[in-house]
Design a protein around this motif. Structure first.
Motif, PDB file in Angstrom:
ATOM      1  N   THR A  18       0.855  -1.181   0.000  1.00 48.65           N
ATOM      2  CA  THR A  18       0.000   0.000   0.000  1.00 48.65           C
ATOM      3  C   THR A  18       0.890   1.229   0.000  1.00 48.65           C
ATOM      4  O   THR A  18       2.085   1.155   0.291  1.00 48.65           O
ATOM      5  N   LYS A  19       0.293   2.381  -0.310  1.00 47.97           N
ATOM      6  CA  LYS A  19       1.076   3.628  -0.302  1.00 47.97           C
ATOM      7  C   LYS A  19       1.712   3.850   1.053  1.00 47.97           C
ATOM      8  O   LYS A  19       2.887   4.214   1.143  1.00 47.97           O
ATOM      9  N   GLN A  20       0.947   3.654   2.128  1.00 49.14           N
ATOM     10  CA  GLN A  20       1.466   3.933   3.459  1.00 49.14           C
ATOM     11  C   GLN A  20       2.571   2.959   3.842  1.00 49.14           C
ATOM     12  O   GLN A  20       3.551   3.343   4.486  1.00 49.14           O
ATOM     13  N   GLU A  21       2.431   1.691   3.473  1.00 51.10           N
ATOM     14  CA  GLU A  21       3.487   0.708   3.755  1.00 51.10           C
ATOM     15  C   GLU A  21       4.766   1.081   3.021  1.00 51.10           C
ATOM     16  O   GLU A  21       5.871   0.929   3.554  1.00 51.10           O
ATOM     17  N   LEU A  22       4.616   1.557   1.803  1.00 47.47           N
ATOM     18  CA  LEU A  22       5.776   1.964   1.015  1.00 47.47           C
ATOM     19  C   LEU A  22       6.498   3.130   1.684  1.00 47.47           C
ATOM     20  O   LEU A  22       7.726   3.126   1.819  1.00 47.47           O
ATOM     21  N   ILE A  23       5.744   4.127   2.107  1.00 49.79           N
ATOM     22  CA  ILE A  23       6.322   5.297   2.771  1.00 49.79           C
ATOM     23  C   ILE A  23       6.995   4.884   4.079  1.00 49.79           C
ATOM     24  O   ILE A  23       8.132   5.285   4.365  1.00 49.79           O
ATOM     25  N   THR A  24       6.317   4.070   4.876  1.00 45.87           N
ATOM     26  CA  THR A  24       6.854   3.651   6.169  1.00 45.87           C
ATOM     27  C   THR A  24       8.169   2.908   6.014  1.00 45.87           C
ATOM     28  O   THR A  24       9.140   3.159   6.745  1.00 45.87           O
ATOM     29  N   ALA A  25       8.232   1.990   5.041  1.00 47.32           N
ATOM     30  CA  ALA A  25       9.455   1.218   4.825  1.00 47.32           C
ATOM     31  C   ALA A  25      10.606   2.115   4.390  1.00 47.32           C
ATOM     32  O   ALA A  25      11.746   1.962   4.856  1.00 47.32           O
ATOM     33  N   ASN A  26      10.328   3.062   3.495  1.00 50.66           N
ATOM     34  CA  ASN A  26      11.382   3.964   3.027  1.00 50.66           C
ATOM     35  C   ASN A  26      11.859   4.898   4.128  1.00 50.66           C
ATOM     36  O   ASN A  26      13.055   5.181   4.249  1.00 50.66           O
ATOM     37  N   ILE A  27      10.941   5.409   4.936  1.00 49.86           N
ATOM     38  CA  ILE A  27      11.326   6.301   6.029  1.00 49.86           C
ATOM     39  C   ILE A  27      12.184   5.553   7.040  1.00 49.86           C
ATOM     40  O   ILE A  27      13.163   6.090   7.570  1.00 49.86           O
ATOM     41  N   LYS A  28      11.840   4.308   7.317  1.00 47.75           N
ATOM     42  CA  LYS A  28      12.627   3.511   8.251  1.00 47.75           C
ATOM     43  C   LYS A  28      14.049   3.330   7.744  1.00 47.75           C
ATOM     44  O   LYS A  28      15.026   3.472   8.491  1.00 47.75           O
ATOM     45  N   LEU A  29      14.182   3.038   6.446  1.00 46.71           N
ATOM     46  CA  LEU A  29      15.519   2.906   5.865  1.00 46.71           C
ATOM     47  C   LEU A  29      16.270   4.233   5.887  1.00 46.71           C
ATOM     48  O   LEU A  29      17.477   4.271   6.152  1.00 46.71           O
ATOM     49  N   LEU A  30      15.564   5.323   5.627  1.00 44.94           N
ATOM     50  CA  LEU A  30      16.195   6.641   5.640  1.00 44.94           C
ATOM     51  C   LEU A  30      16.741   6.954   7.024  1.00 44.94           C
ATOM     52  O   LEU A  30      17.867   7.440   7.168  1.00 44.94           O
ATOM     53  N   ILE A  31      15.956   6.677   8.065  1.00 42.30           N
ATOM     54  CA  ILE A  31      16.410   6.938   9.428  1.00 42.30           C
ATOM     55  C   ILE A  31      17.643   6.108   9.751  1.00 42.30           C
ATOM     56  O   ILE A  31      18.599   6.597  10.365  1.00 42.30           O
ATOM     57  N   GLU A  32      17.641   4.844   9.345  1.00 43.60           N
ATOM     58  CA  GLU A  32      18.805   3.992   9.587  1.00 43.60           C
ATOM     59  C   GLU A  32      20.059   4.588   8.949  1.00 43.60           C
ATOM     60  O   GLU A  32      21.147   4.586   9.546  1.00 43.60           O
ATOM     61  N   GLN A  33      19.919   5.113   7.725  1.00 43.98           N
ATOM     62  CA  GLN A  33      21.076   5.666   7.032  1.00 43.98           C
ATOM     63  C   GLN A  33      21.498   7.012   7.629  1.00 43.98           C
ATOM     64  O   GLN A  33      22.688   7.313   7.708  1.00 43.98           O
ATOM     65  N   LEU A  34      20.534   7.817   8.068  1.00 44.76           N
ATOM     66  CA  LEU A  34      20.880   9.074   8.721  1.00 44.76           C
ATOM     67  C   LEU A  34      21.608   8.812  10.032  1.00 44.76           C
ATOM     68  O   LEU A  34      22.600   9.478  10.360  1.00 44.76           O
ATOM     69  N   GLU A  35      21.128   7.837  10.799  1.00 42.83           N
ATOM     70  CA  GLU A  35      21.764   7.516  12.068  1.00 42.83           C
ATOM     71  C   GLU A  35      23.157   6.940  11.866  1.00 42.83           C
ATOM     72  O   GLU A  35      24.010   7.027  12.758  1.00 42.83           O
TER      73      GLU A  35
END
Length: 302
Positions: A18-35
């Motif tokens: 779903t759109k929201q699942e897609l956004i959630t997964a990408n944001i989680k990966l983004l946070i991991e890379q920022l951290e």
């Protein structure tokens, strides 16, 4: 850096999310890379917002994650129609596209208005694949005149856009040392700036006017509001060809470990940037517009 392979497997699954699942997964990966200290990944995401501002937020994240260097994407047959072919072996960029069905109205409802017999309804999503221009070969594409280091007519277009929304723009020495200020219905700019600086400042203050004069002003801190406005200025500046540095690493403090806050902030940045960029688009010939468009009716995700 090491990545969570479970997260990547979820995103790359053949089953459409779903759109929201897609956004959630990408944001989680983004946070991991920022951290992990990879703030350049955020720059890629913000740059993609400017390049693909007609795409949905979720698909912008998908394009930026899969191919950060992408500049212009389209589907296989769209490239064919433009006289270009996808290179053999090129890996498509997966995005989500809507599945739309038709719901027939009841006879009693249809008789009330014979012009509206059926209605289109969303049924879900499916995987679509697009390719960057670098993955294709063939005839050169017509291109719009791009700004490089000079905002050109974009200042006038943006001022006209603001005027249409009832927001006045003026110049005042009294606001120094500030380059610009937003008063809620009025923007003041410091005179004497270079055209590039003036445009960037105007976009920054426009973002405040569009984002931070109502509920969001009370729901966010001053630091978050400034970072969001600066991010919008970065997205728009990159999209029109201005060189305005990298996305500030200070943006990392925006989410402070809160994934939902980061997702909300990035989404309003994308929406605001898209609104501004749409206002800056010049009138172009139909042929040119078709050749440089980012999406077709079959490739847009809802």
């Amino acid at each position: 850096m090491s990545r969570n392979t479970d997260n990547l497997a979820t995103i790359d699954s053949k089953k459409p999310l779903t759109k929201q699942e897609l956004i959630t997964a990408n944001i989680k990966l983004l946070i991991e890379q920022l951290e992990a200290g990879h703030s350049d990944v955020l720059t890629h995401y913000l740059t993609a917002m400017g390049r693909f501002h007609t795409y949905s937020f979720g698909n912008v994240l998908e394009i930026a994650r899969q191919m950060p260097t992408a500049t212009r994407v389209a589907g296989f047959w769209t490239w064919k129609n433009l006289g270009r072919s996808v290179k053999s072996g090129a890996k498509g960029i997966r995005i989500l596209g809507p599945i739309v069905g038709v719901r027939r109205k009841k006879d009693s409802e249809a008789e009330k208005d014979i012009t509206k017999q059926n209605e289109r309804v969303p049924l879900g999503f499916r995987n679509l694949y697009v390719f960057d221009v670098s993955q294709t070969e063939g005839v050169d594409l017509p291109s719009l005149n791009e700004v490089s280091g000079d905002p050109g007519e974009n200042i006038d277009r943006l001022i006209a856009f603001l005027k249409g929304k009832g927001i006045a723009v003026s110049y005042s020495e009294q606001i120094a040392p500030a380059l610009g200020t937003s008063y809620g219905g009025r923007i003041a700019l410091l005179p004497g700036q270079s055209k590039a600086e003036e445009f960037s400042t105007l976009v920054h203050e426009t973002a405040h006017e569009l984002l931070h004069q109502a509920d969001r002003r009370t729901a966010t801190t001053r630091a978050i509001r400034e970072l969001e406005a600066e991010a919008v200025a970065f997205v728009v500046g990159k999209a029109v060809g201005l060189v305005n540095g990298n996305a500030s690493a200070d943006y990392i403090q925006l989410y402070q470990g809160n994934a939902s806050l980061l997702a909300e902030s990035l989404e309003v940045i994308q929406q605001t940037s898209s609104l501004i960029l749409a206002a800056l688009e010049p009138t172009v010939d139909v042929a040119d517009k078709q050749a440089v468009t980012d999406v077709t009716s079959e490739e847009v995700a809802a």
